[in-house]
Motif scaffolding. Structure first.
Motif, short mmCIF file in Angstrom:
data_model
loop_
_atom_site.label_atom_id
_atom_site.label_comp_id
_atom_site.label_asym_id
_atom_site.label_seq_id
_atom_site.Cartn_x
_atom_site.Cartn_y
_atom_site.Cartn_z
N HIS A 249 -6.08 -8.88 -3.72
CA HIS A 249 -6.49 -9.44 -2.43
C HIS A 249 -6.26 -8.49 -1.27
O HIS A 249 -6.81 -8.68 -0.19
N GLY A 250 -5.44 -7.46 -1.47
CA GLY A 250 -5.19 -6.49 -0.41
C GLY A 250 -3.99 -6.87 0.42
O GLY A 250 -3.69 -8.05 0.61
N HIS B 9 0.60 -7.52 -7.37
CA HIS B 9 -0.33 -8.04 -6.37
C HIS B 9 -1.80 -7.75 -6.67
O HIS B 9 -2.66 -8.06 -5.85
N THR C 187 -1.76 -7.47 3.73
CA THR C 187 -2.10 -7.98 5.06
C THR C 187 -1.53 -7.10 6.15
O THR C 187 -2.10 -7.00 7.23
N ARG D 79 -7.50 -4.21 -7.78
CA ARG D 79 -8.60 -5.06 -7.29
C ARG D 79 -8.08 -6.41 -6.81
O ARG D 79 -8.72 -7.43 -6.96
N THR E 100 -9.02 -3.17 1.36
CA THR E 100 -10.23 -3.95 1.56
C THR E 100 -9.89 -5.38 1.18
O THR E 100 -9.81 -5.71 -0.01
N PRO E 101 -9.63 -6.24 2.18
CA PRO E 101 -9.25 -7.61 1.86
C PRO E 101 -10.22 -8.27 0.88
O PRO E 101 -11.44 -8.20 1.06
N GLY E 102 -9.67 -8.82 -0.17
CA GLY E 102 -10.47 -9.49 -1.19
C GLY E 102 -11.00 -8.56 -2.26
O GLY E 102 -11.51 -9.02 -3.27
N SER E 103 -10.90 -7.23 -2.04
CA SER E 103 -11.46 -6.28 -3.01
C SER E 103 -10.45 -5.29 -3.57
O SER E 103 -10.75 -4.58 -4.51
N THR F 154 -6.66 -2.65 -3.13
CA THR F 154 -5.88 -1.68 -2.37
C THR F 154 -5.81 -0.38 -3.14
O THR F 154 -5.62 -0.38 -4.36
#
Length: 149
Positions: free
Chosen positions: A81-82, A54, A84, A79, A116-119, A121
């Motif tokens: 998408h994080g 992921h 959900t 890095r 951080t969504p988009g940055s 986990t």
């Protein structure tokens, strides 16, 4: 004793055995019990597999380890998408994926996620270390011999 190391790996499953080898060798050489080592390797493998699966679009992920006299703390950072949401129960038996987080929770003392969504986990795993008394006694005996020389 404080040992820290960091590995930057390609986002490919080929790096997971390397992480297992480095972490396992470090823990065993210090005298951590095999059961404790196995738990940490299982949790780390699951976290790394999630980073590989992921962690896109980045092509690398990182593993940081900190080992002291009492605990081993690991951070697996990607890095991607994080996540959900964090699953609260095991998926059904027919589901092929989704058990990794629950497996990690079952073998470590603490697990947390910095998402951080988009940055990306960061998975933080922490476990109190169990020491193999025979290995510790051997190290103490050897150290005494070295000091006497």
């Amino acid at each position: 004793m404080d040992i820290e190391f960091s590995l930057a790996l390609p986002r490919d499953a080929i790096g997971i055995p390397m992480v297992r080898r480095v972490l396992g060798d470090a823990l065993r050489s210090l005298g951590v019990t095999e059961e404790c080592v196995s738990d940490l390797l299982l949790a780390t493998s699951e976290a790394c597999a999630n980073a590989v699966r992921h962690g896109g679009p980045a092509n690398r992920y990182q593993v940081q380890a900190a080992i002291d006299d009492w605990r081993c703390e690991l951070r697996i950072m990607d890095r991607g998408h994080g996540l959900t949401a964090i699953p609260q129960q095991y998926p059904s038996g027919e589901t092929e994926n989704g058990r990794g987080i629950m497996i990690m929770q079952s073998v470590v003392d603490e697990i947390s996620f910095d998402i951080t969504p988009g940055s990306g986990t960061t998975v933080r795993l922490s476990k109190e270390l169990d020491w193999d008394e025979d290995v510790i006694a051997h190290h103490i005996s050897r150290d005494r011999q070295l000091v006497a020389v």
